[in-house]
Write a protein that holds these residues in place. Sequence first.
Motif, PDB file in Angstrom:
ATOM      1  N   GLU A   2      23.089  -9.887  -5.416  1.00 11.21           N
ATOM      2  CA  GLU A   2      23.981  -9.414  -6.478  1.00 11.21           C
ATOM      3  C   GLU A   2      24.960 -10.506  -6.908  1.00 11.21           C
ATOM      4  OE1 GLU A   2      27.200  -5.810  -7.385  1.00 11.21           O
ATOM      5  OE2 GLU A   2      26.008  -5.806  -5.543  1.00 11.21           O
ATOM      6  N   LYS A   3      25.524 -11.220  -5.933  1.00 12.22           N
ATOM      7  CA  LYS A   3      26.461 -12.295  -6.246  1.00 12.22           C
ATOM      8  C   LYS A   3      25.766 -13.412  -7.027  1.00 12.22           C
ATOM      9  CE  LYS A   3      29.878 -15.320  -4.037  1.00 12.22           C
ATOM     10  NZ  LYS A   3      31.040 -14.732  -4.687  1.00 12.22           N
ATOM     11  N   LEU A   4      24.529 -13.714  -6.641  1.00 12.03           N
ATOM     12  CA  LEU A   4      23.752 -14.755  -7.310  1.00 12.03           C
ATOM     13  C   LEU A   4      23.475 -14.369  -8.763  1.00 12.03           C
ATOM     14  CD1 LEU A   4      22.024 -17.345  -7.260  1.00 12.03           C
ATOM     15  CD2 LEU A   4      20.173 -15.980  -6.276  1.00 12.03           C
ATOM     16  N   VAL A   5      23.069 -13.134  -8.997  1.00 13.47           N
ATOM     17  CA  VAL A   5      22.764 -12.676 -10.357  1.00 13.47           C
ATOM     18  C   VAL A   5      24.032 -12.615 -11.202  1.00 13.47           C
ATOM     19  CG1 VAL A   5      21.873 -10.743 -11.733  1.00 13.47           C
ATOM     20  CG2 VAL A   5      20.697 -11.427  -9.634  1.00 13.47           C
ATOM     21  N   ASP A   6      25.121 -12.173 -10.615  1.00 15.91           N
ATOM     22  CA  ASP A   6      26.391 -12.133 -11.357  1.00 15.91           C
ATOM     23  C   ASP A   6      26.809 -13.538 -11.784  1.00 15.91           C
ATOM     24  OD1 ASP A   6      26.564  -9.397 -11.155  1.00 15.91           O
ATOM     25  OD2 ASP A   6      27.989  -9.402  -9.492  1.00 15.91           O
ATOM     26  N   VAL A 162      23.351 -11.835 -21.444  1.00 16.28           N
ATOM     27  CA  VAL A 162      22.289 -11.470 -20.511  1.00 16.28           C
ATOM     28  C   VAL A 162      22.141  -9.951 -20.444  1.00 16.28           C
ATOM     29  CG1 VAL A 162      21.570 -11.525 -18.087  1.00 16.28           C
ATOM     30  CG2 VAL A 162      22.617 -13.545 -19.134  1.00 16.28           C
ATOM     31  N   VAL A 163      20.893  -9.489 -20.487  1.00 18.27           N
ATOM     32  CA  VAL A 163      20.597  -8.079 -20.249  1.00 18.27           C
ATOM     33  C   VAL A 163      19.431  -7.983 -19.271  1.00 18.27           C
ATOM     34  CG1 VAL A 163      21.429  -7.314 -22.504  1.00 18.27           C
ATOM     35  CG2 VAL A 163      19.024  -7.890 -22.223  1.00 18.27           C
ATOM     36  N   ALA A 164      19.358  -6.840 -18.576  1.00 23.21           N
ATOM     37  CA  ALA A 164      18.309  -6.622 -17.583  1.00 23.21           C
ATOM     38  C   ALA A 164      17.049  -6.086 -18.243  1.00 23.21           C
ATOM     39  CB  ALA A 164      18.803  -5.650 -16.524  1.00 23.21           C
ATOM     40  N   LEU A 165      15.896  -6.594 -17.783  1.00 23.31           N
ATOM     41  CA  LEU A 165      14.607  -6.022 -18.108  1.00 23.31           C
ATOM     42  C   LEU A 165      14.102  -5.270 -16.871  1.00 23.31           C
ATOM     43  CD1 LEU A 165      12.976  -9.098 -19.932  1.00 23.31           C
ATOM     44  CD2 LEU A 165      14.259  -7.207 -20.947  1.00 23.31           C
ATOM     45  N   ALA A 166      12.869  -4.819 -16.901  1.00 25.16           N
ATOM     46  CA  ALA A 166      12.322  -4.083 -15.762  1.00 25.16           C
ATOM     47  C   ALA A 166      11.923  -5.027 -14.633  1.00 25.16           C
ATOM     48  CB  ALA A 166      11.102  -3.277 -16.218  1.00 25.16           C
ATOM     49  N   ASN A 167      11.815  -4.482 -13.431  1.00 23.48           N
ATOM     50  CA  ASN A 167      11.233  -5.165 -12.272  1.00 23.48           C
ATOM     51  C   ASN A 167      11.952  -6.449 -11.880  1.00 23.48           C
ATOM     52  OD1 ASN A 167       9.036  -3.238 -11.959  1.00 23.48           O
ATOM     53  ND2 ASN A 167       8.195  -4.122 -13.834  1.00 23.48           N
ATOM     54  N   VAL A 325      16.074 -16.128 -25.891  1.00 25.31           N
ATOM     55  CA  VAL A 325      15.643 -14.961 -25.115  1.00 25.31           C
ATOM     56  C   VAL A 325      14.822 -15.375 -23.896  1.00 25.31           C
ATOM     57  CG1 VAL A 325      15.747 -13.328 -27.029  1.00 25.31           C
ATOM     58  CG2 VAL A 325      13.662 -14.667 -26.674  1.00 25.31           C
ATOM     59  N   GLU A 326      15.300 -16.376 -23.177  1.00 27.17           N
ATOM     60  CA  GLU A 326      14.602 -16.822 -21.974  1.00 27.17           C
ATOM     61  C   GLU A 326      14.591 -15.698 -20.936  1.00 27.17           C
ATOM     62  OE1 GLU A 326      15.695 -21.552 -22.513  1.00 27.17           O
ATOM     63  OE2 GLU A 326      16.790 -20.378 -21.020  1.00 27.17           O
ATOM     64  N   VAL A 327      13.547 -15.676 -20.098  1.00 31.16           N
ATOM     65  CA  VAL A 327      13.389 -14.613 -19.097  1.00 31.16           C
ATOM     66  C   VAL A 327      13.110 -15.242 -17.734  1.00 31.16           C
ATOM     67  CG1 VAL A 327      11.959 -12.656 -18.336  1.00 31.16           C
ATOM     68  CG2 VAL A 327      12.532 -12.918 -20.765  1.00 31.16           C
ATOM     69  N   VAL A 328      13.853 -14.806 -16.719  1.00 28.64           N
ATOM     70  CA  VAL A 328      13.579 -15.213 -15.341  1.00 28.64           C
ATOM     71  C   VAL A 328      13.443 -13.985 -14.465  1.00 28.64           C
ATOM     72  CG1 VAL A 328      14.782 -17.420 -15.553  1.00 28.64           C
ATOM     73  CG2 VAL A 328      16.026 -15.420 -14.695  1.00 28.64           C
ATOM     74  N   ASP A 329      12.751 -14.162 -13.341  1.00 22.94           N
ATOM     75  CA  ASP A 329      12.641 -13.135 -12.310  1.00 22.94           C
ATOM     76  C   ASP A 329      13.671 -13.468 -11.239  1.00 22.94           C
ATOM     77  OD1 ASP A 329      11.858 -11.624  -9.999  1.00 22.94           O
ATOM     78  OD2 ASP A 329       9.841 -11.432 -10.833  1.00 22.94           O
ATOM     79  N   THR A 330      14.575 -12.549 -10.967  1.00 28.51           N
ATOM     80  CA  THR A 330      15.665 -12.843 -10.025  1.00 28.51           C
ATOM     81  C   THR A 330      15.144 -13.125  -8.617  1.00 28.51           C
ATOM     82  OG1 THR A 330      16.004 -10.451  -9.721  1.00 28.51           O
ATOM     83  CG2 THR A 330      17.391 -11.569 -11.344  1.00 28.51           C
ATOM     84  N   ALA A 331      13.954 -12.600  -8.277  1.00 28.32           N
ATOM     85  CA  ALA A 331      13.376 -12.906  -6.959  1.00 28.32           C
ATOM     86  C   ALA A 331      13.016 -14.386  -6.861  1.00 28.32           C
ATOM     87  CB  ALA A 331      12.142 -12.036  -6.712  1.00 28.32           C
ATOM     88  N   ASP A 332      12.573 -14.984  -7.971  1.00 22.97           N
ATOM     89  CA  ASP A 332      12.268 -16.415  -7.968  1.00 22.97           C
ATOM     90  C   ASP A 332      13.534 -17.245  -7.815  1.00 22.97           C
ATOM     91  OD1 ASP A 332       9.553 -15.925  -8.357  1.00 22.97           O
ATOM     92  OD2 ASP A 332       9.680 -16.122 -10.532  1.00 22.97           O
ATOM     93  N   VAL A 333      14.614 -16.801  -8.448  1.00 26.86           N
ATOM     94  CA  VAL A 333      15.889 -17.506  -8.323  1.00 26.86           C
ATOM     95  C   VAL A 333      16.330 -17.513  -6.863  1.00 26.86           C
ATOM     96  CG1 VAL A 333      18.303 -17.584  -9.081  1.00 26.86           C
ATOM     97  CG2 VAL A 333      16.513 -16.876 -10.695  1.00 26.86           C
TER      98      VAL A 333
END
Length: 351
Positions: A2-6, A162-167, A325-333
């Motif tokens: 959560e801290k990383l995504v924030d 930034v906005v959240a997408l699914a998964n 509109v770049e997209v990343v997967d937070t698990a990869d981060v």
Amino acid sequence: MEKLVDSLKKLSNAHGISGHEESIRAIMEEGLKPYVDELTADKMGNLIGTKKGNGPSIMIATHMDEIGLMVQYIDDKGFLKFVKIGGWFDPTLHSQRVVVHTKNGPVPGVIGSKPPHVMKEEDRKRPVKSEEMFIDVGATSRDDAEMMGIAIGTPVSMDREVVALANGKITGKAFDNRAGCAILLEVMRQLADKDIKATVYAVGTVQEEVGLKGARTSAFSLDPDIALAVDTTISGDHPGIDKKDAAVEQGKGGVITVADASGRGLIASPQVLKWLIETAESKHIPYQLEVGDGGTTDATAIHLTRAGIPCSVISVVTRYIHSPVEVVDTADVKACVDLLVSSIEAIDKYF
């Protein structure tokens, strides 16, 4: 997580095109200060945080700048002609909202062009070029625009949050390379309480998107034993691209660069690759290998500095790079953070 995504959201929502990274540097400085022994900014504007150790020195470089625009001319009616700062694909610019960063504060605007209703048939069949576009801030004249604080050379960035997408995926502007910036802050936070043998240089570089400039000067001054750039790379998992052109995918971990730009940019040090791959496998951290034939990163400039610096790159797979509109997967981060922290902990076994 959560801290990383924030942190990533905060960095992405902020603005800092090449040569105007002040806002990002301030966020990075605040984030690094509790976890380093020294924190300085050099003449180019690079931010350098040093965590002292008794082993080899490693530079972790992540560029703070984003691609943007700059005011080139203000016409008599107050419309702004602009040039591109960094590598834009022109169609992604059309009809975007922007922020014009004036001396009086931010001014909202939109990018417009001749409407298709009055175009000739042949003009409708081709993409509108950036030189045919302009920025409309609502000004009625050149004097009106200048009263707002707009001048030749005023920087412009995209108006996007930034906005959240699914998964676990998120979308926003400038993940290239605010994702790297967020990773660096989290890595240094996690290293703070660990017994690290290496001296770690945490470096936020400037002007990567216009020639790898900050990496070149900061690497020269630091002359580290090893260096890793932290950046983004294109994804091969969506329509319109073949896996043979981009073999890495979202959700499968961080990316370790073997070579980029068909070797014209960086051919990674074999010892650095051994270190990163063996660490990932021993810690069961998901990773992917990449040989690219497209662009380069700060590592290209760093590895040719002074007598040569062994390098590689750890990247986040990113869809729609160099768009708003770049997209990343937070698990990869998170996987990139885990790989960096574990590798730095094990550095004295390899160097």
